[in-house]
Design a protein around this motif. Sequence first.
Motif, PDB file in Angstrom:
ATOM      1  N   PHE A  77     -43.395   8.361  91.651  1.00 47.76           N
ATOM      2  CA  PHE A  77     -42.535   9.164  92.587  1.00 47.76           C
ATOM      3  C   PHE A  77     -41.437   8.968  91.594  1.00 47.76           C
ATOM      4  N   ASP A  78     -40.778   8.297  91.156  1.00 47.92           N
ATOM      5  CA  ASP A  78     -39.981   8.159  90.724  1.00 47.92           C
ATOM      6  C   ASP A  78     -39.849   8.410  89.018  1.00 47.92           C
ATOM      7  N   TRP A  79     -40.931   8.499  88.731  1.00 49.67           N
ATOM      8  CA  TRP A  79     -40.780   8.733  86.747  1.00 49.67           C
ATOM      9  C   TRP A  79     -40.827  10.571  87.270  1.00 49.67           C
ATOM     10  N   GLN A  80     -42.404  11.154  88.080  1.00 50.21           N
ATOM     11  CA  GLN A  80     -42.120  12.587  87.923  1.00 50.21           C
ATOM     12  C   GLN A  80     -41.678  13.037  88.375  1.00 50.21           C
ATOM     13  N   VAL A  81     -39.897  12.789  89.608  1.00 45.98           N
ATOM     14  CA  VAL A  81     -38.663  12.841  89.645  1.00 45.98           C
ATOM     15  C   VAL A  81     -37.932  12.896  88.297  1.00 45.98           C
ATOM     16  N   MET A  82     -37.998  11.782  88.048  1.00 45.10           N
ATOM     17  CA  MET A  82     -37.012  11.560  86.638  1.00 45.10           C
ATOM     18  C   MET A  82     -37.396  12.906  85.331  1.00 45.10           C
ATOM     19  N   LEU A  83     -39.100  12.667  84.927  1.00 42.96           N
ATOM     20  CA  LEU A  83     -39.434  13.405  84.281  1.00 42.96           C
ATOM     21  C   LEU A  83     -39.457  15.418  84.465  1.00 42.96           C
ATOM     22  N   PHE A  84     -39.070  15.456  85.779  1.00 45.20           N
ATOM     23  CA  PHE A  84     -39.024  16.839  85.862  1.00 45.20           C
ATOM     24  C   PHE A  84     -36.993  17.413  85.812  1.00 45.20           C
ATOM     25  N   ARG A  85     -36.525  16.682  85.196  1.00 47.22           N
ATOM     26  CA  ARG A  85     -35.226  16.839  85.256  1.00 47.22           C
ATOM     27  C   ARG A  85     -34.131  17.694  86.016  1.00 47.22           C
ATOM     28  N   PRO A  86     -33.607  17.795  86.650  1.00 44.24           N
ATOM     29  CA  PRO A  86     -33.819  18.008  88.199  1.00 44.24           C
ATOM     30  C   PRO A  86     -32.053  18.769  87.664  1.00 44.24           C
ATOM     31  N   TYR A  87     -31.313  17.816  86.718  1.00 41.24           N
ATOM     32  CA  TYR A  87     -30.588  18.714  86.137  1.00 41.24           C
ATOM     33  C   TYR A  87     -29.760  19.680  84.692  1.00 41.24           C
ATOM     34  N   LYS A  88     -31.113  20.075  84.283  1.00 41.29           N
ATOM     35  CA  LYS A  88     -31.881  21.056  83.696  1.00 41.29           C
ATOM     36  C   LYS A  88     -32.450  22.280  84.420  1.00 41.29           C
ATOM     37  N   GLN A  89     -33.040  22.201  85.905  1.00 41.87           N
ATOM     38  CA  GLN A  89     -33.589  22.921  86.317  1.00 41.87           C
ATOM     39  C   GLN A  89     -32.365  23.860  87.138  1.00 41.87           C
ATOM     40  N   GLY A 110     -43.736   5.130  83.045  1.00 41.58           N
ATOM     41  CA  GLY A 110     -43.722   3.869  83.900  1.00 41.58           C
ATOM     42  C   GLY A 110     -42.941   2.994  84.187  1.00 41.58           C
ATOM     43  N   SER A 111     -42.310   1.857  84.224  1.00 40.93           N
ATOM     44  CA  SER A 111     -42.329   0.761  84.517  1.00 40.93           C
ATOM     45  C   SER A 111     -41.363   0.679  84.812  1.00 40.93           C
ATOM     46  N   ASN A 112     -40.940  -0.463  86.295  1.00 46.14           N
ATOM     47  CA  ASN A 112     -40.671  -0.371  87.382  1.00 46.14           C
ATOM     48  C   ASN A 112     -38.704  -0.923  86.816  1.00 46.14           C
ATOM     49  N   GLU A 113     -38.430  -1.184  85.283  1.00 47.94           N
ATOM     50  CA  GLU A 113     -37.553  -1.557  85.045  1.00 47.94           C
ATOM     51  C   GLU A 113     -36.612  -2.199  85.985  1.00 47.94           C
ATOM     52  N   THR A 163     -29.123  10.028  87.812  1.00 46.46           N
ATOM     53  CA  THR A 163     -27.956   8.610  87.581  1.00 46.46           C
ATOM     54  C   THR A 163     -28.692   7.390  88.379  1.00 46.46           C
ATOM     55  N   HIS A 164     -29.526   7.524  89.375  1.00 43.95           N
ATOM     56  CA  HIS A 164     -30.347   6.944  90.549  1.00 43.95           C
ATOM     57  C   HIS A 164     -31.877   7.781  90.210  1.00 43.95           C
ATOM     58  N   TRP A 165     -33.160   6.627  90.762  1.00 39.65           N
ATOM     59  CA  TRP A 165     -34.410   6.744  90.777  1.00 39.65           C
ATOM     60  C   TRP A 165     -34.301   7.322  92.423  1.00 39.65           C
ATOM     61  N   MET A 166     -35.171   8.006  93.165  1.00 38.20           N
ATOM     62  CA  MET A 166     -35.414   7.830  93.964  1.00 38.20           C
ATOM     63  C   MET A 166     -35.321   6.815  95.300  1.00 38.20           C
ATOM     64  N   SER A 167     -36.049   5.941  95.026  1.00 38.69           N
ATOM     65  CA  SER A 167     -36.162   4.865  95.522  1.00 38.69           C
ATOM     66  C   SER A 167     -34.890   4.151  95.633  1.00 38.69           C
ATOM     67  N   ASP A 168     -33.765   4.250  94.740  1.00 41.28           N
ATOM     68  CA  ASP A 168     -32.985   3.882  94.794  1.00 41.28           C
ATOM     69  C   ASP A 168     -32.185   4.594  96.107  1.00 41.28           C
ATOM     70  N   VAL A 169     -32.031   5.802  96.254  1.00 47.02           N
ATOM     71  CA  VAL A 169     -31.785   5.971  97.609  1.00 47.02           C
ATOM     72  C   VAL A 169     -32.602   6.377  98.834  1.00 47.02           C
TER      73      VAL A 169
END
Length: 338
Positions: A52-64, A138-141, A197-203
């Motif tokens: 789910f983190d990667w799905q939100v990151m690739l969506f790039r909300p700051y560009k939407q 796809g990695s957890n970094e 600046t953060h993944w959704m799981s970070d928040v």
Amino acid sequence: MRTNDELVPAEERSQPVRPRMTRTRLGIFVATSVVYVAIVVGVLTTSWPVRFDWQVMLFRPYKQWPEIHTFLDYFVVLGQRGPTAVAVAAWLGWCTYRQKTLRPLLVLGTSLLLLNATVGAAKIGMGRLGPHYATAVGSNEMFAGGDIFPSGHTANAVVTWGVLAYLATTPRTRRISSVCAAMLALGVGMTTVYLGTHWMSDVTLGWTAGLLVLLALPWFEPLMARTEAWLLGVWLRLRSGRLLTAPFPAPVAASVPLGAPRTPADDELPVREPVGAGSRSGGGTARVADGRAHPPLRPHAVRSERSPVTPAGSRRPPHADRMPRGTSFGPSAGRGRA
């Protein structure tokens, strides 16, 4: 109908409310801890939270939604440690002055110490990289030298603004403060996701970490009470030490010690100087029985020797040019009454 606050005596309502670790609070604490552990395990195992983190990151909300980017850059400051801690500490300092207790500032300091100890240790221990520094899709970094898991902005927003609800003195104020703190924490967390600046799981982990700190505060209430008593004792000792070292005026030497019994001479009337011919005629200095020197007394005039204020038989003062009655002038002199 009387409310719960009206049923409590006034002297008890004025005392600060100290929350206790009740069964309900303990149950919420345990449930939140389970969620915390589940999020950490899900990220470590690269399961659905990471996907789910990667799905939100690739969506790039700051560009939407680029039109709100500027506003959110300022709004996210509500989660930074420095500005929020200063603002809340200023308000709690005023509450400390009004309530004559150090508890508000001690609660804020304790919560921030717990936040730094728990969240800081988790950040350094797991070392996760942020979305802008991801190395593989796809990695957890994890364990890569990062410091974003959990989100410090989100956890700080929960704790700093949640302390105001924790210190509320009435149930209504506590409910309103809790809702406002939750909305601020939710907005700050989603803003960090929008900015990338953060993944959704970070928040999500930041929300749970901040909530755990607030739920654990009742366990530290006895320690805060002892700390407050110790600080007040130190302050009183410092004040008394300054008072003892301050210069005092030198005592005035008294001929009679304080508390001495009265002598019969203290109750005697003063001796008056007798009026006699010798005292009037003598030009020297007169002395009385107590031995003190007095100026010579002037002789007293007899009443018959005193000059009258006005001449006898008339209320008008004498005048040298005034003629006696019966004296006339002019051609009619000698006529009429003599």
